[in-house]
Design a protein around this motif. Structure first.
Motif, PDB file in Angstrom:
ATOM      1  N   ASN A 177       0.824  -1.209   0.000  1.00 40.04           N
ATOM      2  CA  ASN A 177       0.000   0.000   0.000  1.00 40.04           C
ATOM      3  C   ASN A 177       0.860   1.263   0.000  1.00 40.04           C
ATOM      4  O   ASN A 177       0.662   2.196   0.773  1.00 40.04           O
ATOM      5  CB  ASN A 177      -0.937   0.022   1.208  1.00 40.04           C
ATOM      6  N   ILE A 178       1.868   1.272  -0.871  1.00 46.97           N
ATOM      7  CA  ILE A 178       2.709   2.460  -1.052  1.00 46.97           C
ATOM      8  C   ILE A 178       2.791   2.754  -2.539  1.00 46.97           C
ATOM      9  O   ILE A 178       2.302   1.988  -3.374  1.00 46.97           O
ATOM     10  CB  ILE A 178       4.134   2.253  -0.492  1.00 46.97           C
ATOM     11  N   GLN A 179       3.419   3.873  -2.852  1.00 48.13           N
ATOM     12  CA  GLN A 179       3.676   4.219  -4.246  1.00 48.13           C
ATOM     13  C   GLN A 179       5.068   4.819  -4.341  1.00 48.13           C
ATOM     14  O   GLN A 179       5.373   5.808  -3.696  1.00 48.13           O
ATOM     15  CB  GLN A 179       2.645   5.218  -4.783  1.00 48.13           C
ATOM     16  N   PHE A 180       5.921   4.181  -5.119  1.00 48.19           N
ATOM     17  CA  PHE A 180       7.274   4.698  -5.300  1.00 48.19           C
ATOM     18  C   PHE A 180       7.234   5.980  -6.116  1.00 48.19           C
ATOM     19  O   PHE A 180       6.562   6.054  -7.150  1.00 48.19           O
ATOM     20  CB  PHE A 180       8.159   3.664  -5.989  1.00 48.19           C
ATOM     21  N   ALA A 181       7.951   6.970  -5.654  1.00 48.99           N
ATOM     22  CA  ALA A 181       7.995   8.235  -6.375  1.00 48.99           C
ATOM     23  C   ALA A 181       8.836   8.134  -7.629  1.00 48.99           C
ATOM     24  O   ALA A 181       8.622   8.879  -8.590  1.00 48.99           O
ATOM     25  CB  ALA A 181       8.553   9.331  -5.465  1.00 48.99           C
ATOM     26  N   ALA A 182       9.810   7.231  -7.629  1.00 42.55           N
ATOM     27  CA  ALA A 182      10.697   7.093  -8.783  1.00 42.55           C
ATOM     28  C   ALA A 182      11.324   5.714  -8.768  1.00 42.55           C
ATOM     29  O   ALA A 182      11.431   5.065  -7.727  1.00 42.55           O
ATOM     30  CB  ALA A 182      11.788   8.164  -8.760  1.00 42.55           C
ATOM     31  N   VAL A 183      11.731   5.274  -9.950  1.00 40.84           N
ATOM     32  CA  VAL A 183      12.558   4.073 -10.066  1.00 40.84           C
ATOM     33  C   VAL A 183      13.916   4.505 -10.590  1.00 40.84           C
ATOM     34  O   VAL A 183      14.022   5.396 -11.441  1.00 40.84           O
ATOM     35  CB  VAL A 183      11.930   3.012 -10.988  1.00 40.84           C
ATOM     36  N   ILE A 184      14.948   3.891 -10.059  1.00 45.75           N
ATOM     37  CA  ILE A 184      16.328   4.254 -10.388  1.00 45.75           C
ATOM     38  C   ILE A 184      16.964   3.087 -11.130  1.00 45.75           C
ATOM     39  O   ILE A 184      16.825   1.933 -10.729  1.00 45.75           O
ATOM     40  CB  ILE A 184      17.126   4.576  -9.115  1.00 45.75           C
ATOM     41  N   MET A 185      17.662   3.393 -12.199  1.00 46.56           N
ATOM     42  CA  MET A 185      18.311   2.362 -12.996  1.00 46.56           C
ATOM     43  C   MET A 185      19.815   2.370 -12.724  1.00 46.56           C
ATOM     44  O   MET A 185      20.477   3.390 -12.865  1.00 46.56           O
ATOM     45  CB  MET A 185      18.056   2.594 -14.490  1.00 46.56           C
ATOM     46  N   GLN A 186      20.327   1.236 -12.309  1.00 51.72           N
ATOM     47  CA  GLN A 186      21.758   1.038 -12.131  1.00 51.72           C
ATOM     48  C   GLN A 186      22.131  -0.330 -12.683  1.00 51.72           C
ATOM     49  O   GLN A 186      21.261  -1.154 -12.937  1.00 51.72           O
ATOM     50  CB  GLN A 186      22.157   1.109 -10.653  1.00 51.72           C
ATOM     51  N   ASP A 187      23.426  -0.554 -12.866  1.00 53.68           N
ATOM     52  CA  ASP A 187      23.917  -1.871 -13.224  1.00 53.68           C
ATOM     53  C   ASP A 187      24.587  -2.504 -12.010  1.00 53.68           C
ATOM     54  O   ASP A 187      24.969  -1.808 -11.056  1.00 53.68           O
ATOM     55  CB  ASP A 187      24.909  -1.789 -14.384  1.00 53.68           C
ATOM     56  N   ALA A 188      24.754  -3.815 -12.078  1.00 50.21           N
ATOM     57  CA  ALA A 188      25.256  -4.545 -10.922  1.00 50.21           C
ATOM     58  C   ALA A 188      26.650  -4.104 -10.513  1.00 50.21           C
ATOM     59  O   ALA A 188      27.008  -4.165  -9.339  1.00 50.21           O
ATOM     60  CB  ALA A 188      25.249  -6.041 -11.226  1.00 50.21           C
ATOM     61  N   GLU A 189      27.463  -3.645 -11.465  1.00 49.35           N
ATOM     62  CA  GLU A 189      28.857  -3.326 -11.164  1.00 49.35           C
ATOM     63  C   GLU A 189      29.068  -1.877 -10.744  1.00 49.35           C
ATOM     64  O   GLU A 189      30.205  -1.455 -10.502  1.00 49.35           O
ATOM     65  CB  GLU A 189      29.740  -3.624 -12.385  1.00 49.35           C
ATOM     66  N   GLY A 223      21.799   4.681 -19.010  1.00 53.33           N
ATOM     67  CA  GLY A 223      21.638   3.289 -18.619  1.00 53.33           C
ATOM     68  C   GLY A 223      21.918   3.026 -17.157  1.00 53.33           C
ATOM     69  O   GLY A 223      21.489   2.015 -16.606  1.00 53.33           O
ATOM     70  N   VAL A 224      22.626   3.935 -16.515  1.00 52.23           N
ATOM     71  CA  VAL A 224      22.904   3.871 -15.072  1.00 52.23           C
ATOM     72  C   VAL A 224      22.853   5.297 -14.536  1.00 52.23           C
ATOM     73  O   VAL A 224      22.995   6.270 -15.282  1.00 52.23           O
ATOM     74  CB  VAL A 224      24.282   3.241 -14.772  1.00 52.23           C
ATOM     75  N   GLY A 225      22.630   5.419 -13.224  1.00 51.04           N
ATOM     76  CA  GLY A 225      22.558   6.752 -12.643  1.00 51.04           C
ATOM     77  C   GLY A 225      21.367   7.534 -13.156  1.00 51.04           C
ATOM     78  O   GLY A 225      21.413   8.763 -13.236  1.00 51.04           O
ATOM     79  N   THR A 226      20.278   6.823 -13.497  1.00 52.90           N
ATOM     80  CA  THR A 226      19.100   7.456 -14.082  1.00 52.90           C
ATOM     81  C   THR A 226      17.885   7.175 -13.210  1.00 52.90           C
ATOM     82  O   THR A 226      17.647   6.035 -12.816  1.00 52.90           O
ATOM     83  CB  THR A 226      18.821   6.909 -15.492  1.00 52.90           C
ATOM     84  N   ALA A 227      17.119   8.227 -12.921  1.00 48.07           N
ATOM     85  CA  ALA A 227      15.887   8.093 -12.147  1.00 48.07           C
ATOM     86  C   ALA A 227      14.708   8.546 -12.997  1.00 48.07           C
ATOM     87  O   ALA A 227      14.770   9.608 -13.639  1.00 48.07           O
ATOM     88  CB  ALA A 227      15.955   8.910 -10.863  1.00 48.07           C
ATOM     89  N   TYR A 228      13.639   7.743 -13.005  1.00 47.02           N
ATOM     90  CA  TYR A 228      12.427   8.051 -13.754  1.00 47.02           C
ATOM     91  C   TYR A 228      11.287   8.278 -12.774  1.00 47.02           C
ATOM     92  O   TYR A 228      11.079   7.484 -11.848  1.00 47.02           O
ATOM     93  CB  TYR A 228      12.068   6.905 -14.704  1.00 47.02           C
ATOM     94  N   SER A 229      10.547   9.357 -12.982  1.00 47.27           N
ATOM     95  CA  SER A 229       9.432   9.665 -12.097  1.00 47.27           C
ATOM     96  C   SER A 229       8.261   8.726 -12.348  1.00 47.27           C
ATOM     97  O   SER A 229       8.210   7.999 -13.352  1.00 47.27           O
ATOM     98  CB  SER A 229       8.971  11.106 -12.318  1.00 47.27           C
ATOM     99  N   ARG A 230       7.308   8.773 -11.437  1.00 44.78           N
ATOM    100  CA  ARG A 230       6.106   7.961 -11.605  1.00 44.78           C
ATOM    101  C   ARG A 230       5.353   8.372 -12.869  1.00 44.78           C
ATOM    102  O   ARG A 230       4.805   7.530 -13.592  1.00 44.78           O
ATOM    103  CB  ARG A 230       5.212   8.145 -10.378  1.00 44.78           C
ATOM    104  N   LYS A 231       5.348   9.653 -13.144  1.00 47.68           N
ATOM    105  CA  LYS A 231       4.681  10.162 -14.341  1.00 47.68           C
ATOM    106  C   LYS A 231       5.317   9.572 -15.599  1.00 47.68           C
ATOM    107  O   LYS A 231       4.616   9.205 -16.553  1.00 47.68           O
ATOM    108  CB  LYS A 231       4.759  11.686 -14.365  1.00 47.68           C
ATOM    109  N   ALA A 232       6.637   9.478 -15.621  1.00 47.07           N
ATOM    110  CA  ALA A 232       7.327   8.910 -16.777  1.00 47.07           C
ATOM    111  C   ALA A 232       6.968   7.442 -16.961  1.00 47.07           C
ATOM    112  O   ALA A 232       6.753   6.974 -18.084  1.00 47.07           O
ATOM    113  CB  ALA A 232       8.831   9.075 -16.618  1.00 47.07           C
ATOM    114  N   LEU A 233       6.891   6.685 -15.849  1.00 45.20           N
ATOM    115  CA  LEU A 233       6.531   5.274 -15.945  1.00 45.20           C
ATOM    116  C   LEU A 233       5.102   5.092 -16.446  1.00 45.20           C
ATOM    117  O   LEU A 233       4.828   4.219 -17.279  1.00 45.20           O
ATOM    118  CB  LEU A 233       6.684   4.600 -14.586  1.00 45.20           C
ATOM    119  N   ASN A 234       4.195   5.919 -15.931  1.00 47.58           N
ATOM    120  CA  ASN A 234       2.809   5.821 -16.378  1.00 47.58           C
ATOM    121  C   ASN A 234       2.696   6.128 -17.868  1.00 47.58           C
ATOM    122  O   ASN A 234       1.940   5.473 -18.597  1.00 47.58           O
ATOM    123  CB  ASN A 234       1.934   6.777 -15.570  1.00 47.58           C
ATOM    124  N   PHE A 235       3.447   7.124 -18.321  1.00 44.64           N
ATOM    125  CA  PHE A 235       3.447   7.454 -19.745  1.00 44.64           C
ATOM    126  C   PHE A 235       3.963   6.288 -20.574  1.00 44.64           C
ATOM    127  O   PHE A 235       3.364   5.892 -21.579  1.00 44.64           O
ATOM    128  CB  PHE A 235       4.304   8.694 -19.991  1.00 44.64           C
TER     129      PHE A 235
END
Length: 697
Positions: free
Chosen positions: A158-170, A236-248
Motif C-alpha cells: 500500500n505504497i507508491q514509489f515516487a521514482a525508479v532508479i536504474m543502475q547496473d550490478a557493477e 543506462g545507469v545513474g538514471t531516475a524516472y518519475s512515476r509520471k514517466a513510468l505511467n506514460f
C-alpha cells in the motif's frame, strides 16, 4: 617490384582519399566546435547572469526534503562475481532510508540467483525478481519484468514509489545520489547524473580511455543536449524516472523498448516527444577535508555521480561499444527516422554521422601511411620515380589541412583538461595515446555494428544482449567516501570552522574524543552524536531516519539553484511499513519487504513459511523489564537503525537472548542480525563514552 604505373595509381588513389578525408574531418570538426561554442557561451551566461542570483546546491539542500519511497532496479545477467559486493557496498554507504532494491535475474543463471538469495537473506529491503524467459533476452525485457514486480509490491505494501532508479550490478553508487533524486523528482521526470570510470592504472590503456571519454562527454555534451533540445539521453545507469514517466511509458504497452539495445536512449526521445521534463544533474558539492593537523584543511569538489569499471580488454571494449552503436545509431534510426524539430534532427545527425564519416577518416589515415611508405621508398631507392607532391606548395587546400591539425590539437588539449578535472595530474601522461587507441576501438565497433545490423535486416536474426564482463572494486578506498567527524558536522550546518578548530584544540589537550568534547560543550546531543558516528562508520545498513540538520538562520533571500529553478514541492507516496525485525532473520526468497503475516504475497516468488512473524514472537516470549546499560542502549539504537524497527521490537531480542541464557552479542551474531565488525564498533563507542563519564566524575 611494383611497376611505376601501379605505384602512380596507388599514389593517385591516396591523394583522393586524403582530400576526401580532410573535408570529412573538417565538417565533423565544425560540428564539434558548434557544440563547444554553445557550451562555453552558456557557461558564461550562467556565470554572470544566473549564478549571482542563486546559491550553489549544498548538502543541506539535499537533506531538507522528506524522503520519498524509491525503487532501485538492478538487471543482472551473469553478474554472480560482482552483484553481492556491489549491493552490499551500496547498502552500507547510501545516505538514504526509504528505498528498496529489486534484482532481476534469469531462471537459467543459477549463480547470480544464488547471490541474490544471499542478499535477500541478509537485507530486508532487497527483492529477487526471476524473469519469465531464460536469458539472455535484452536489458529492456529484464527491466520491464522488474517494473511489473515493483507494482505488485506497491499493491501489497500500500505504497507508491515516487521514482525508479536504474543502475547496473557493477556500479559504485554515490552516497548522496538518492538524496539528489529525491530532491529533483517529481519536478523533473528524468534525472540523469554523470557516469565516470573508476581510476585505472597508467598502463591500462583500454580501460583508461573510458576515463577520458566519459569525463568530457558527461561534462559537456549531455549538458548541451539538455539545454539545446530539452532531451537528456539516458546513460543506462545513474538514471531516475518519475512515476509520471513510468505511467506514460506503460500506456504504450511496454516501459522500455525490447527492440533496442539502448532502451534508455530510446526512452528519452519518447519522453521528449511527450513533453516530459528532463535534467542532467551535474552537481559539484564542496566537501571540507581535514588533515592530520586541524589547521590543514582544504575544500574538495565531489561530483555526485555513478562510477564503475568499464572493460579493460580490447575486444570486450569493442563488443560493448558495438552494442551502444547498434542501439543509438541504427535501432534508433529505424524507430524514429528523422522525426522531430530541427534541434532533434541535429542530435540525430550527431549520433549517426560517424556511421559514414568514420570510414572516410580511416581511409584518410590509410592514405597518410601510403605517403609515409612512398617517402621511405624514395629515400632508400636509387633513381626512384619522382611523384608529384600530395598538394602543391601554396595550394588553398592546405588551409583545410592546417585547420584539421589545429582542431586535433585543440581536442587533445580539451581531453587533457577534463581528465585532469576528475583524475588529477597522474592521469595525463597517457591521454594522447588513449585518444588514438580509443579512436581505433570506436572505429572497429562501428564496422562491427554495421555488419551485425545489416545481417539483422537481411535475415531477421534477433540482436541479443551481448554481455560484457565487469569488475567491481574491492579496495576500501575505492568504495567509500569517509570523512572525519568535524567535516560532517560543518557540512551539515551543525558547526562552524572556528568552533571546530577550538574543539580540536581541546580534544588534543585533554586527549578525549572529539565527539565527547562537543557533548561536553553542549554543541550536539548524545542522539546526534550517535547518528553522526553511524553515518561515519557505515553502520546504517539502510540509513536511519534521523536527518542531522537544524533550522537555518534567517539570511538574505538567495534562491537555491537546482539547477535553474526553485525547489520542487510536489511529492508522491506514503512512508513504507516497517518490517518486523525478527522477520529479517535468515530470509532467502521472501519477495516483498515490509509484509505482515496477514497480507497476500505476489505469486512471483513464494513466501518462506519457516520465518517466524513478530506476532509469533510476542505470543511466545514473556516480557521482562529491561535494565540497559549505556552500551546496550547504543546497541538498541544500532539495531533500530539497521532494521528500521521500533524499540519495543528490538527489546524482544534481548528477551529471547535472556530466555536462551546466552549473551546478547552472541545471539545477534549467531542469528545473522549483526556482524562482528558492528559489534566492535559498538564496543569502541561504549569505551569512549565510559572514558568521558570517568573524566566527568
Amino acid at each position: 617490384m611494383l611497376s611505376t604505373d601501379t605505384l602512380s595509381s596507388i599514389f593517385l588513389v591516396a591523394q583522393i582519399l586524403f582530400v576526401v578525408a580532410a573535408i570529412v574531418f573538417a565538417l565533423s570538426a565544425i560540428d564539434d566546435l558548434l557544440i563547444d561554442a554553445f557550451f562555453f557561451s552558456r557557461k558564461l551566461y550562467r556565470k554572470f547572469l544566473v549564478e549571482p542570483k542563486y546559491k550553489p546546491l549544498s548538502v543541506n539542500d539535499l537533506l531538507r526534503p522528506d524522503e520519498k519511497p524509491l525503487a532501485l532496479m538492478l538487471p543482472a545477467w551473469q553478474e554472480a562475481d560482482v552483484i553481492y559486493s556491489a549491493v552490499k557496498n551500496l547498502i552500507s554507504t547510501i545516505d538514504y532510508k526509504n528505498y528498496q532494491i529489486f534484482i532481476g535475474v534469469y531462471p537459467n543463471d543459477a549463480e547470480t540467483g544464488a547471490e541474490a538469495d544471499k542478499l535477500c537473506g541478509e537485507f530486508g529491503n532487497v527483492h529477487k525478481v526471476v524473469t519469465g524467459a531464460p536469458g539472455p533476452t535484452c536489458k529492456a525485457d529484464c527491466l520491464n519484468e522488474i517494473i511489473a514486480y515493483i507494482f505488485q509490491v506497491e499493491q501489497l505494501q500500500n505504497i507508491q514509489f515516487a521514482a525508479v532508479i536504474m543502475q547496473d550490478a557493477e556500479d559504485v553508487v554515490h552516497p548522496w545520489s538518492f538524496k539528489l533524486f529525491n530532491y529533483l523528482i517529481p519536478r523533473f521526470d528524468l534525472v540523469q547524473i554523470p557516469v565516470f570510470s573508476l581510476p585505472r592504472k597508467w598502463y591500462e590503456i583500454t580501460g583508461g580511455h573510458y576515463m577520458d571519454e566519459f569525463a568530457e562527454f558527461h561534462s559537456k555534451e549531455i549538458l548541451v543536449r539538455e539545454q539545446f533540445a530539452g532531451v537528456v539521453p539516458g546513460a543506462g545507469v545513474g538514471t531516475a524516472y518519475s512515476r509520471k514517466a513510468l505511467n506514460f511509458a506503460g500506456a504504450s504497452g511496454e516501459y522500455f523498448s525490447t527492440h533496442s539495445l539502448t532502451e534508455d536512449y530510446e526512452f528519452s526521445f519518447r519522453m521528449r516527444d511527450a513533453g516530459l521534463k528532463m535534467v542532467f544533474a551535474r552537481v559539484p558539492l564542496s566537501r571540507r577535508i581535514t588533515g592530520e593537523s586541524s589547521s590543514n584543511q582544504r575544500e574538495q569538489i565531489d561530483f555526485i555521480a555513478t562510477r564503475e569499471y568499464f572493460p579493460n580488454r580490447f575486444w570486450a571494449s569493442v563488443r560493448q561499444k558495438t552494442r551502444w552503436t547498434i542501439g543509438i545509431s541504427f535501432q534508433a534510426w529505424k524507430s524514429f527516422g528523422w522525426k522531430g524539430d530541427w534541434k532533434t534532427k541535429y542530435l540525430f545527425w550527431r549520433d549517426r554521422k560517424m556511421i559514414f564519416f568514420s570510414h572516410a577518416i580511416a581511409l584518410g589515415f590509410l592514405s597518410i601511411l601510403i605517403f609515409l611508405a612512398y617517402t621511405l621508398y624514395h629515400s632508400t631507392t636509387r633513381d626512384a620515380y619522382e611523384f608529384a607532391p600530395i598538394l602543391s606548395e601554396g595550394h588553398p587546400f592546405w588551409y583545410v589541412v592546417y585547420f584539421n591539425i589545429a582542431v586535433m590539437l585543440y581536442r587533445i588539449v580539451q581531453r587533457h583538461f577534463w581528465t585532469h578535472l576528475y583524475y588529477g595530474w597522474r592521469a595525463l601522461p597517457m591521454v594522447t595515446l588513449r585518444y588514438v587507441w580509443g579512436g581505433l576501438i570506436n572505429y572497429l565497433a562501428i564496422t562491427r555494428a554495421t555488419k551485425i545490423f545489416l545481417k539483422h535486416l537481411i535475415s531477421g536474426e534477433t540482436i541479443g544482449w551481448d554481455k560484457t564482463a565487469h569488475d567491481f572494486p574491492e579496495a576500501e578506498n575505492e568504495l567509500k567516501i569517509r570523512q572525519k567527524l568535524g567535516d560532517i558536522l560543518i557540512e551539515r550546518g551543525l558547526l562552524t570552522p572556528a568552533t571546530l578548530h577550538s574543539a580540536l584544540e581541546q580534544h588534543q589537550a585533554e586527549q578525549i574524543p572529539l565527539g565527547q568534547v562537543l557533548l561536553k560543550r553542549g554543541i550536539i546531543s548524545e542522539e546526534e552524536l550517535n547518528d553522526l558516528l553511524e553515518i561515519q562508520s557505515g553502520v546504517r545498513s539502510f540509513a536511519s531516519q534521523q536527518t542531522l540538520e537544524r533550522p537555518a538562520q534567517p539570511s538574505a533571500p538567495k534562491q537555491s539553484s537546482a539547477p535553474d529553478e526553485g525547489p520542487a514541492t510536489a511529492e508522491l507516496g506514503t512512508p513504507a511499513k516497517v518490517i518486523p525485525l525478527t522477520q529479517a532473520k535468515r530470509r532467502s526468497t521472501n519477495p516483498a519487504l515490509h509484509t505482515t503475516a496477514e497480507q497476500p504475497v505476489p505469486s512471483i516468488a513464494p513466501r518462506n513459511e519457516d520465518i517466524p512473524t513478530l506476532t509469533d514472537k510476542v505470543s511466545a516470549l514473556p516480557r521482562h523489564q529491561q535494565h540497559l546499560n549505556a552500551r546496550d542502549k547504543l546497541l538498541v539504537r544500532t539495531l533500530m537503525a539497521k532494521f528500521s524497527a521500533k524499540e519495543a521490537d528490538v527489546l524482544l531480542l534481548f528477551d529471547e537472548a535472556n530466555t536462551k541464557g546466552i549473551p546478547i552479542d552472541h545471539y545477534l551474531v549467531s542469528e545473522g542480525l549483526m556482524s562482528s565488525f558492528v559489534m566492535e564498533f559498538v564496543d569502541s563507542v561504549s569505551r569512549d563514552h565510559n572514558k568521558y563519564q570517568n573524566n566527568q566524575g
